[in-house]
Design a protein around this motif. Structure first.
Motif, mmCIF file in Angstrom:
data_model
loop_
_atom_site.group_PDB
_atom_site.id
_atom_site.type_symbol
_atom_site.label_atom_id
_atom_site.label_comp_id
_atom_site.label_asym_id
_atom_site.label_seq_id
_atom_site.Cartn_x
_atom_site.Cartn_y
_atom_site.Cartn_z
ATOM 1 N N ALA A 201 0.915 -1.101 0.073
ATOM 2 C CA ALA A 201 0.076 -0.052 -0.055
ATOM 3 C C ALA A 201 0.858 1.155 -0.126
ATOM 4 O O ALA A 201 1.856 1.465 0.791
ATOM 5 N N VAL A 202 0.678 2.350 -0.810
ATOM 6 C CA VAL A 202 1.287 3.496 -0.761
ATOM 7 C C VAL A 202 0.298 4.537 -0.538
ATOM 8 O O VAL A 202 -0.797 4.654 -1.039
ATOM 9 N N LEU A 203 0.843 5.035 0.483
ATOM 10 C CA LEU A 203 -0.317 5.915 1.446
ATOM 11 C C LEU A 203 -0.731 7.349 0.755
ATOM 12 O O LEU A 203 0.118 7.968 -0.081
ATOM 13 N N THR A 204 -2.166 7.651 0.757
ATOM 14 C CA THR A 204 -2.779 8.662 0.329
ATOM 15 C C THR A 204 -3.182 9.774 1.354
ATOM 16 O O THR A 204 -3.576 10.841 0.802
ATOM 17 N N ASP A 205 -2.864 9.197 2.416
ATOM 18 C CA ASP A 205 -3.273 10.114 3.646
ATOM 19 C C ASP A 205 -2.939 11.717 3.636
ATOM 20 O O ASP A 205 -3.668 12.613 3.927
ATOM 21 N N LEU A 206 -1.689 11.947 3.229
ATOM 22 C CA LEU A 206 -1.349 13.110 2.962
ATOM 23 C C LEU A 206 -1.341 13.593 1.771
ATOM 24 O O LEU A 206 -0.640 14.935 1.349
ATOM 25 N N GLY A 207 -2.181 13.144 0.935
ATOM 26 C CA GLY A 207 -2.289 13.594 -0.537
ATOM 27 C C GLY A 207 -1.271 12.866 -1.324
ATOM 28 O O GLY A 207 -0.287 12.006 -0.987
ATOM 29 N N VAL A 208 -1.662 12.915 -2.756
ATOM 30 C CA VAL A 208 -0.861 12.310 -3.850
ATOM 31 C C VAL A 208 -0.002 13.450 -4.231
ATOM 32 O O VAL A 208 -0.631 14.287 -5.231
ATOM 33 N N ARG A 209 1.201 13.648 -4.063
ATOM 34 C CA ARG A 209 2.023 14.870 -4.501
ATOM 35 C C ARG A 209 3.388 14.694 -4.829
ATOM 36 O O ARG A 209 3.935 13.659 -4.236
ATOM 37 N N ASN B 150 4.793 9.966 -3.780
ATOM 38 C CA ASN B 150 4.023 8.765 -4.262
ATOM 39 C C ASN B 150 2.952 8.989 -5.505
ATOM 40 O O ASN B 150 2.371 8.289 -5.633
ATOM 41 N N HIS B 151 3.632 10.311 -6.085
ATOM 42 C CA HIS B 151 2.772 10.318 -7.271
ATOM 43 C C HIS B 151 3.311 9.500 -8.372
ATOM 44 O O HIS B 151 2.830 9.157 -9.300
ATOM 45 N N HIS B 152 4.491 8.836 -8.244
ATOM 46 C CA HIS B 152 5.324 7.864 -8.926
ATOM 47 C C HIS B 152 4.516 6.570 -9.161
ATOM 48 O O HIS B 152 4.392 5.993 -10.358
ATOM 49 N N PHE B 153 3.555 6.316 -8.029
ATOM 50 C CA PHE B 153 2.731 4.957 -8.011
ATOM 51 C C PHE B 153 1.423 5.231 -8.808
ATOM 52 O O PHE B 153 0.630 4.361 -8.607
ATOM 53 N N LEU B 154 1.309 6.574 -9.520
ATOM 54 C CA LEU B 154 -0.239 6.570 -10.053
ATOM 55 C C LEU B 154 -0.308 5.656 -11.192
ATOM 56 O O LEU B 154 0.717 5.321 -11.960
ATOM 57 N N GLY B 155 -1.371 5.001 -11.250
ATOM 58 C CA GLY B 155 -1.538 3.721 -12.158
ATOM 59 C C GLY B 155 -1.143 2.476 -11.665
ATOM 60 O O GLY B 155 -1.447 1.191 -12.280
ATOM 61 N N GLY C 195 -2.215 0.891 -9.123
ATOM 62 C CA GLY C 195 -3.204 0.031 -8.243
ATOM 63 C C GLY C 195 -2.811 0.077 -6.601
ATOM 64 O O GLY C 195 -3.807 -0.640 -5.813
ATOM 65 N N CYS C 196 -1.838 0.586 -6.176
ATOM 66 C CA CYS C 196 -1.465 0.265 -4.804
ATOM 67 C C CYS C 196 -1.734 1.630 -4.020
ATOM 68 O O CYS C 196 -1.601 1.487 -2.729
ATOM 69 N N LEU C 197 -2.285 2.571 -4.402
ATOM 70 C CA LEU C 197 -2.700 3.894 -3.721
ATOM 71 C C LEU C 197 -3.796 3.515 -2.757
ATOM 72 O O LEU C 197 -4.778 3.040 -2.976
ATOM 73 N N ALA C 198 -3.598 3.845 -1.336
ATOM 74 C CA ALA C 198 -4.775 3.471 -0.459
ATOM 75 C C ALA C 198 -4.419 4.382 0.904
ATOM 76 O O ALA C 198 -3.305 4.830 1.049
ATOM 77 N N SER C 199 -5.335 4.314 1.498
ATOM 78 C CA SER C 199 -5.306 5.103 2.765
ATOM 79 C C SER C 199 -5.298 4.186 4.172
ATOM 80 O O SER C 199 -5.762 3.030 4.133
ATOM 81 N N TRP C 200 -4.830 4.808 5.202
ATOM 82 C CA TRP C 200 -4.825 4.022 6.458
ATOM 83 C C TRP C 200 -6.370 3.473 6.990
ATOM 84 O O TRP C 200 -6.455 2.333 7.376
ATOM 85 N N ASP C 201 -7.388 4.436 6.463
ATOM 86 C CA ASP C 201 -8.741 4.209 6.814
ATOM 87 C C ASP C 201 -8.962 2.857 6.142
ATOM 88 O O ASP C 201 -9.635 1.960 6.437
ATOM 89 N N GLU C 202 -8.645 2.726 4.823
ATOM 90 C CA GLU C 202 -8.930 1.721 4.062
ATOM 91 C C GLU C 202 -8.365 0.240 4.486
ATOM 92 O O GLU C 202 -8.802 -0.926 4.561
ATOM 93 N N LEU C 203 -6.973 0.580 4.855
ATOM 94 C CA LEU C 203 -6.120 -0.588 5.367
ATOM 95 C C LEU C 203 -6.928 -1.255 6.880
ATOM 96 O O LEU C 203 -6.802 -2.343 7.004
ATOM 97 N N ASP C 204 -7.243 0.014 7.431
ATOM 98 C CA ASP C 204 -7.957 -0.705 8.730
ATOM 99 C C ASP C 204 -9.240 -1.467 8.600
ATOM 100 O O ASP C 204 -9.504 -2.443 9.174
ATOM 101 N N ALA C 205 -9.782 -1.145 7.554
ATOM 102 C CA ALA C 205 -10.904 -1.867 7.248
ATOM 103 C C ALA C 205 -10.890 -3.122 6.622
ATOM 104 O O ALA C 205 -11.772 -3.859 6.142
ATOM 105 N N GLY C 206 -9.631 -3.585 6.128
ATOM 106 C CA GLY C 206 -9.244 -4.634 5.806
ATOM 107 C C GLY C 206 -8.840 -4.651 4.212
ATOM 108 O O GLY C 206 -8.524 -6.008 3.669
#
Length: 443
Positions: free
Chosen positions: A293-301, A306-311, A313-324
């Protein structure tokens, strides 16, 4: 004398940090197997400690610390078959000019010279043109993926420089056992970075979310993978170490959450989910097939990388990871980044190996000709060279050439003691004084 093309190649690697030493040494073995490897650690802010060298695990037949001007004087035309410059761009440019001058003058002039190789230790997400043009002039500029190779050649074409030196390969430290799942306990690893994000608030946020994940999932183990101990430096300066920030967590870290050091490959052996902002560890993890998971919590900047990982499929937030949630990487993106795990990796270095071998076997190589010269960059190049003790012609500056390369006995011990004290003072300034001055300036 044995033929340079039939005996084991002799390779020199110059590195200026722990991660660049790892990249340089492993790259040397990938592109020229069965070598004798001499390691040189460029003396400076990020010269790795013994602990850091042990952690990265890359070995050499000989290893020493050296100044840039002494490296230039040590590498004559006949001593090595290949020279790998695993340094920041400015240091690479200085060494290219210094070696070009050394190899064109004096008793060692003429005849064969070593093949000079350089590249990047990981994801290239900032200063693309600046870094690439500072590396121009090497015989081989390695690109860690098809994506990077296309970008590198475009930059060189854009300034009218020769782009034939760019050779596609992959990161040399990918590998390890493919992910099989089912670790007990399930292990989540947060791969911390020294300078991303930069602010105290952002770093505290990420640490707090990792701790909260551990508290929400007491059946999991949450590891905070750290790059260095306080006072050590890596490729980037770490002003706010997570070790110190952890002391501010109310109640401290829960029992199933702890900080770890060590070789990243060994940590990945037990990882079920790798979480990061933009660390190269994400590519190592993806190569093994570990959920990443490449975090988006602080934005994709761009400033986060983390903008390198656009496309991907790995971008995600801690909220999403907490939910499984577990990210599902895009196969086409992985292939373009050189991290596909289905058998192609072992052939990723064939082109670089063939290029270096062909250059070694050539009757002679042309002089090193960097794009930057006193004519093309008269306001930029002299400062870069001067920082490494060289004048605009690549000659040692007065006072640098006359300084002894080595001293013996008690003088060496005294010099090492003084240098360690100076490093300590510098680190205190970086980690304590500079942040305080910035805070005062914001009042």
């Amino acid at each position: 004398m044995p033929s340079r093309t039939t005996s084991s190649p002799r390779v020199a690697v110059l590195a200026d940090s722990d991660t660049r030493w790892k990249w340089g040494a492993l790259t040397a073995h990938r592109i020229q197997p069965d070598i004798r490897l001499d390691g040189y650690l460029l003396r400076g802010r990020a010269t790795p400690t013994v602990r850091q060298l042990d952690e990265v695990g890359a070995r050499a037949d000989a290893l020493r610390e050296i100044r840039g001007v002494d490296f230039v004087r040590s590498i004559d035309r006949t001593r090595y078959d290949v020279v790998v410059l695993a340094c920041v761009g400015g240091a690479v440019q200085a060494m290219l000019h210094g070696l070009a001058h050394a190899w064109s003058t004096g008793a060692a002039a003429g005849g064969r010279r070593p093949v000079v190789v350089t590249g990047y230790v990981g994801v290239v997400y900032e200063k693309l043109a600046d870094g690439l043009l500072l590396r121009h002039g090497a015989d081989v500029v390695l690109a860690n993926s098809r994506h990077d190779a296309d970008r590198f050649r475009a930059v060189y074409r854009g300034v009218g420089a020769d782009g034939d030196s760019v050779v596609e390969c992959a990161l040399p430290f990918l590998g390890g056992a493919p992910y099989q799942g089912g670790n007990d306990p399930c292990t989540v690893v947060f791969a911390a970075q020294p300078s991303v994000p930069e602010s105290r608030a952002d770093r505290m946020y990420l640490l707090r979310r990792a701790v909260e994940h551990a508290r929400k999932h007491p059946d999991r183990e949450v590891l905070i993978k750290l790059r260095s101990k306080p006072g050590e430096h890596t490729t980037h300066i770490e002003e706010l170490p997570y070790q110190k920030l952890a002391t501010k967590i109310p109640g401290g870290l829960p029992a199933n959450c702890r900080a770890v050091y060590g070789n990243m490959g060994e940590v990945l052996d037990r990882t079920d989910l790798l979480v990061t902002v933009s660390s190269t560890a994400a590519l190592e993890s993806l190569h093994r097939g570990i959920p990443t998971a490449v975090l988006t919590d602080l934005g994709v900047r761009e400033t986060l990388g983390n903008h390198h990982f656009l496309g991907s499929g790995c971008l995600a937030s801690w909220d999403e990871l907490d939910a499984g949630h577990r990210p599902d990487p895009d196969p086409d993106w992985l292939a373009r980044q050189g991290v596909a795990a289905e058998g192609d990796y072992e052939r990723a270095f064939d082109a670089a190996r063939d290029r270096v071998t062909a250059l070694r076997e050539a009757p002679a190589l042309p002089p090193l000709t960097p794009y930057y010269t006193p004519r093309t960059a008269p306001g930029y190049l002299p400062g870069i060279l001067a920082r490494h003790g060289l004048d605009p012609k690549g000659e040692p500056l007065p006072g640098h050439a006359d300084a002894p390369e080595e001293t013996g006995g008690l003088r060496r011990i005294a010099r090492e003691t003084v240098r360690e004290a100076a490093r300590g003072a510098y680190r205190h300034g970086v980690q304590r004084v500079a942040p305080a001055i910035r805070r005062w300036g914001q009042l």
